[in-house]
Structure formats: C-alpha cells, structure tokens
Design a protein around this motif. Structure first.
Motif, PDB file in Angstrom:
ATOM      1  N   LEU A 201      28.042 -80.914 123.253  1.00 29.53           N
ATOM      2  CA  LEU A 201      28.572 -81.821 122.538  1.00 29.53           C
ATOM      3  C   LEU A 201      28.148 -83.136 122.336  1.00 29.53           C
ATOM      4  O   LEU A 201      27.625 -83.849 121.412  1.00 29.53           O
ATOM      5  N   ALA A 202      27.806 -83.466 123.773  1.00 31.23           N
ATOM      6  CA  ALA A 202      27.187 -84.823 124.161  1.00 31.23           C
ATOM      7  C   ALA A 202      25.942 -85.023 123.241  1.00 31.23           C
ATOM      8  O   ALA A 202      25.577 -85.997 122.442  1.00 31.23           O
ATOM      9  N   VAL A 203      24.801 -83.927 123.621  1.00 31.65           N
ATOM     10  CA  VAL A 203      23.426 -84.016 123.130  1.00 31.65           C
ATOM     11  C   VAL A 203      23.647 -83.724 121.712  1.00 31.65           C
ATOM     12  O   VAL A 203      22.356 -84.094 120.810  1.00 31.65           O
ATOM     13  N   MET A 204      24.592 -83.183 121.075  1.00 26.73           N
ATOM     14  CA  MET A 204      24.393 -82.680 119.581  1.00 26.73           C
ATOM     15  C   MET A 204      24.634 -84.083 118.893  1.00 26.73           C
ATOM     16  O   MET A 204      24.140 -84.388 117.810  1.00 26.73           O
ATOM     17  N   PHE A 205      25.689 -84.882 119.163  1.00 26.06           N
ATOM     18  CA  PHE A 205      26.104 -86.286 118.684  1.00 26.06           C
ATOM     19  C   PHE A 205      24.642 -86.929 118.982  1.00 26.06           C
ATOM     20  O   PHE A 205      24.166 -87.684 117.692  1.00 26.06           O
ATOM     21  N   GLU A 206      23.821 -87.003 120.009  1.00 23.88           N
ATOM     22  CA  GLU A 206      22.924 -87.660 120.185  1.00 23.88           C
ATOM     23  C   GLU A 206      21.671 -87.343 119.203  1.00 23.88           C
ATOM     24  O   GLU A 206      20.762 -88.018 118.657  1.00 23.88           O
ATOM     25  N   ALA A 207      21.435 -85.933 119.176  1.00 19.97           N
ATOM     26  CA  ALA A 207      20.445 -85.292 118.378  1.00 19.97           C
ATOM     27  C   ALA A 207      20.744 -85.688 116.793  1.00 19.97           C
ATOM     28  O   ALA A 207      19.727 -85.765 115.925  1.00 19.97           O
ATOM     29  N   MET A 208      21.893 -85.991 116.408  1.00 18.21           N
ATOM     30  CA  MET A 208      22.158 -86.393 114.939  1.00 18.21           C
ATOM     31  C   MET A 208      22.097 -88.092 114.708  1.00 18.21           C
ATOM     32  O   MET A 208      22.402 -88.464 113.701  1.00 18.21           O
TER      33      MET A 208
ATOM     34  N   THR B 160       9.900 -92.797 117.203  1.00 19.87           N
ATOM     35  CA  THR B 160       9.299 -91.671 117.309  1.00 19.87           C
ATOM     36  C   THR B 160       8.593 -91.465 118.839  1.00 19.87           C
ATOM     37  O   THR B 160       8.577 -90.429 119.263  1.00 19.87           O
ATOM     38  N   ALA B 161       8.033 -92.545 118.930  1.00 12.76           N
ATOM     39  CA  ALA B 161       7.126 -92.601 120.277  1.00 12.76           C
ATOM     40  C   ALA B 161       8.068 -92.255 121.584  1.00 12.76           C
ATOM     41  O   ALA B 161       8.112 -91.555 122.284  1.00 12.76           O
TER      42      ALA B 161
ATOM     43  N   CYS C 140      18.017 -81.545 122.094  1.00 19.33           N
ATOM     44  CA  CYS C 140      18.376 -82.708 121.408  1.00 19.33           C
ATOM     45  C   CYS C 140      17.004 -83.576 121.008  1.00 19.33           C
ATOM     46  O   CYS C 140      17.103 -84.209 119.992  1.00 19.33           O
ATOM     47  N   GLY C 141      16.214 -83.940 121.931  1.00 19.10           N
ATOM     48  CA  GLY C 141      15.110 -84.689 121.873  1.00 19.10           C
ATOM     49  C   GLY C 141      14.259 -84.028 120.743  1.00 19.10           C
ATOM     50  O   GLY C 141      13.742 -84.677 119.877  1.00 19.10           O
ATOM     51  N   SER C 142      13.971 -82.569 120.602  1.00 14.39           N
ATOM     52  CA  SER C 142      13.378 -82.031 119.644  1.00 14.39           C
ATOM     53  C   SER C 142      14.002 -82.151 118.142  1.00 14.39           C
ATOM     54  O   SER C 142      12.952 -82.639 117.247  1.00 14.39           O
ATOM     55  N   VAL C 143      15.085 -82.266 118.089  1.00 23.79           N
ATOM     56  CA  VAL C 143      15.620 -82.431 116.722  1.00 23.79           C
ATOM     57  C   VAL C 143      15.693 -84.206 116.348  1.00 23.79           C
ATOM     58  O   VAL C 143      15.280 -84.244 115.317  1.00 23.79           O
ATOM     59  N   GLN C 144      15.707 -84.895 117.490  1.00 17.01           N
ATOM     60  CA  GLN C 144      15.594 -86.294 117.113  1.00 17.01           C
ATOM     61  C   GLN C 144      14.204 -86.706 116.688  1.00 17.01           C
ATOM     62  O   GLN C 144      14.165 -87.381 115.697  1.00 17.01           O
ATOM     63  N   ILE C 145      13.114 -85.962 117.143  1.00 12.68           N
ATOM     64  CA  ILE C 145      11.854 -86.336 116.811  1.00 12.68           C
ATOM     65  C   ILE C 145      11.572 -85.573 115.400  1.00 12.68           C
ATOM     66  O   ILE C 145      11.126 -86.428 114.263  1.00 12.68           O
ATOM     67  N   LEU C 146      12.263 -84.654 114.713  1.00 10.82           N
ATOM     68  CA  LEU C 146      12.219 -84.132 113.349  1.00 10.82           C
ATOM     69  C   LEU C 146      12.832 -85.169 112.408  1.00 10.82           C
ATOM     70  O   LEU C 146      12.327 -85.459 111.258  1.00 10.82           O
ATOM     71  N   VAL C 147      14.017 -85.803 112.842  1.00 14.78           N
ATOM     72  CA  VAL C 147      14.803 -86.696 112.125  1.00 14.78           C
ATOM     73  C   VAL C 147      13.739 -88.009 112.019  1.00 14.78           C
ATOM     74  O   VAL C 147      13.827 -88.665 110.764  1.00 14.78           O
ATOM     75  N   ASP C 148      13.142 -88.395 113.016  1.00 12.73           N
ATOM     76  CA  ASP C 148      12.162 -89.585 112.908  1.00 12.73           C
ATOM     77  C   ASP C 148      11.293 -89.398 111.971  1.00 12.73           C
ATOM     78  O   ASP C 148      10.977 -90.365 111.370  1.00 12.73           O
TER      79      ASP C 148
ATOM     80  N   LYS D 139      10.569 -89.190 125.520  1.00 16.62           N
ATOM     81  CA  LYS D 139      12.014 -88.796 126.293  1.00 16.62           C
ATOM     82  C   LYS D 139      12.072 -87.352 126.251  1.00 16.62           C
ATOM     83  O   LYS D 139      12.679 -86.804 127.437  1.00 16.62           O
ATOM     84  N   THR D 140      11.597 -86.522 125.255  1.00 16.24           N
ATOM     85  CA  THR D 140      11.796 -85.025 125.161  1.00 16.24           C
ATOM     86  C   THR D 140      10.769 -84.653 126.411  1.00 16.24           C
ATOM     87  O   THR D 140      10.948 -83.537 127.135  1.00 16.24           O
ATOM     88  N   THR D 141       9.495 -85.241 126.395  1.00 15.61           N
ATOM     89  CA  THR D 141       8.466 -84.767 127.399  1.00 15.61           C
ATOM     90  C   THR D 141       9.173 -84.877 128.619  1.00 15.61           C
ATOM     91  O   THR D 141       8.858 -84.136 129.794  1.00 15.61           O
ATOM     92  N   TYR D 142       9.591 -86.055 129.040  1.00 14.74           N
ATOM     93  CA  TYR D 142      10.255 -86.471 130.379  1.00 14.74           C
ATOM     94  C   TYR D 142      11.349 -85.236 130.583  1.00 14.74           C
ATOM     95  O   TYR D 142      11.528 -84.855 131.822  1.00 14.74           O
ATOM     96  N   PHE D 143      12.250 -84.941 129.619  1.00 12.07           N
ATOM     97  CA  PHE D 143      13.242 -83.839 130.061  1.00 12.07           C
ATOM     98  C   PHE D 143      12.576 -82.305 130.546  1.00 12.07           C
ATOM     99  O   PHE D 143      13.178 -81.825 131.475  1.00 12.07           O
ATOM    100  N   VAL D 144      11.512 -82.197 129.631  1.00 15.47           N
ATOM    101  CA  VAL D 144      10.940 -80.909 130.118  1.00 15.47           C
ATOM    102  C   VAL D 144      10.323 -80.950 131.471  1.00 15.47           C
ATOM    103  O   VAL D 144      10.306 -80.015 132.396  1.00 15.47           O
ATOM    104  N   MET D 145       9.481 -81.818 131.596  1.00 15.69           N
ATOM    105  CA  MET D 145       8.808 -82.087 133.039  1.00 15.69           C
ATOM    106  C   MET D 145       9.704 -82.287 134.193  1.00 15.69           C
ATOM    107  O   MET D 145       9.485 -81.650 135.261  1.00 15.69           O
ATOM    108  N   ASN D 146      10.985 -82.695 134.024  1.00 17.72           N
ATOM    109  CA  ASN D 146      11.944 -82.890 134.983  1.00 17.72           C
ATOM    110  C   ASN D 146      12.996 -81.763 135.160  1.00 17.72           C
ATOM    111  O   ASN D 146      13.740 -81.807 135.747  1.00 17.72           O
TER     112      ASN D 146
END
Length: 244
Positions: free
Chosen positions: A161-168, A195-196, A217-225, A201-208
């Motif tokens: 729910l938290a990341v869904m809000f952030e993704a929007m 966008t950058a 969430c990060g992937s959706v945000q990139i599309l919206v950006d 942020k998304t790369t950081y999530f994946v690597m960590n």
C-alpha cells in the motif's frame, strides 16, 4: 606480490565502501532535490499554479506508511531516513503554498479541516490543518500496525500500500497538467531530475535486494515521469515568441 594484491583488494574495498556511502546519502536526500528549484520558483513568482499539493498528500501518506512498514519488516535504514527527509520536504512545500495562497487571496473566507467539507479536502487555508490531518493519520496507522504487527500478510500488504501510493506520485501532477493544458512552472530540466532520481532509486533497490514492492514502485514512477516529460515538451511546443 601477495602484499600488493592485499593492498589492491583493500583499496577496492575502501572505494566500494565510499561509493556505497555516497549512494546511501544520495538516496536519503536525492528525492528532495528536485523540489528545491520548484520551491525557489514558487517563492520567486508567488504562484503555485505549476505545483499540485496533491503530490504532497501522496508522498506524505506513502512515507508515513513506509515508516510503519519498516517497523514490521526492517529493511535498509537508508530508506527509513529517506522517508523522514521526504516528509519534512513535503511539509516545507505545503507551508510555502499556504503562505502564497493566503498572500494572494482576495476573499477573506478560509477553508479549515474542522469544516468537514470534502469538497475542500486538502485545499485548506491553514498549514496547521495539514499537520493535524497527518498527525491523525499517523495515530490511526500506528494503532493498526501495533495490533496487527504479528501478521505477515498485514505487514506485506502495508508495504504494498505504501509503495502503491508512492508509485502514483506523479499522477496528480500529470492530471493537473492535462486539465490545465499547461505545464507552467515546470521545466524539462526539472522533470529530467525527477526521472534521473527515480532511475537511480530503482537501480539502488534492485542492487540492494530491497523488498520487491520498492523496485516495482520505482519502475511505475519512471513511466509516469516519462509521460510528464512528454507533456512538458508537447505543451511548450505550442508557445510562440511574442513580436513587438
């Protein structure tokens, strides 16, 4: 030879530690950086037309819920600190918007949280009303989390729910731009920063190996950006230099 190899390995470890520290600092404060030019632009122009305060609502709810998600499933401390910094940033943006609106208001009528008028939800005149709403939301979230903390399903749902809000996050801005047929107050540079930041942020999530909710969430945000960037380019392309 062995000594040289050990020294090289230590240098590599030191460099990696430094890069990790810089990445963590960028994660903590990077999300707030794109709002600095927007804050300065609103201050300069005394106009909030290019900024949707619904963005603040989305980010405040998302980051408050993310803090309680951390209590139930302790991931990187960096992401917890990021939420605290973002909450403070959104309060700063809301305070500025309230100040500008009050200075520009022609009518003396004010809209308050205590009016319980849904038509003016999140369009209140006083900054204190936003603080009060967030305090009430935090209390409700805290009580619910403490009661259901032992439920793995609840904790995972809370994180989703938290990341869904952030993704929007960018959706209110996207809709406002579409409604106004304008991106006044926004620039290509600003959106590219968003966008950058989301790509990093998304790369950081994946690597960590952060919980899956974060990189989705990060992937959706990139599309919206990207959609907002296309709006800026599209609406600005209609502008023509004034002659005379």
């Amino acid at each position: 030879m062995d000594a040289e190899g050990v020294l090289q390995e230590e240098d590599m470890e030191g460099s990696w530690t430094l890069l990790s520290l810089l990445a963590s600092l960028l994660m903590v404060f990077g999300g707030a950086l794109p709002y600095i030019p927007q804050y300065q632009e609103i201050q300069r122009s005394s106009n909030t037309e290019g900024f949707s305060t619904r963005v603040c609502l989305v980010l405040l709810v998302a980051n408050i819920l993310r803090i309680f998600f951390w209590i139930g499933k302790q991931f990187e401390l960096t992401l917890l600190l990021q939420s605290v910094v973002m909450i403070l940033t959104m309060f700063a943006m809301l305070h500025l918007c309230c100040t500008v609106h009050n200075n520009n208001r022609v009518s003396t009528k004010q809209h308050r949280l205590t009016d319980l008028n849904l038509h003016y939800f999140w369009s209140w005149s006083a900054f204190e009303d936003y603080l009060l709403f967030c305090f009430g939301f935090t209390v409700v979230s805290a009580v619910t989390t403490l009661l259901l903390l032992d439920s793995v399903m609840f904790v995972e749902a809370l994180g989703s729910l938290a990341v869904m809000f952030e993704a929007m996050l960018g959706v209110p801005q996207l809709l406002q731009n579409f409604q106004n047929r304008s991106t006044k107050g926004m620039s290509v540079k600003m959106v590219l920063l968003w966008t950058a930041g989301d790509i990093f942020k998304t790369t950081y999530f994946v690597m960590n190996e952060s919980p899956a909710q974060f990189w989705v969430c990060g992937s959706v945000q990139i599309l919206v950006d990207v959609a907002i960037l296309l709006q800026v380019l599209s609406y600005n392309s209609d502008l023509r230099p004034k002659l005379g």
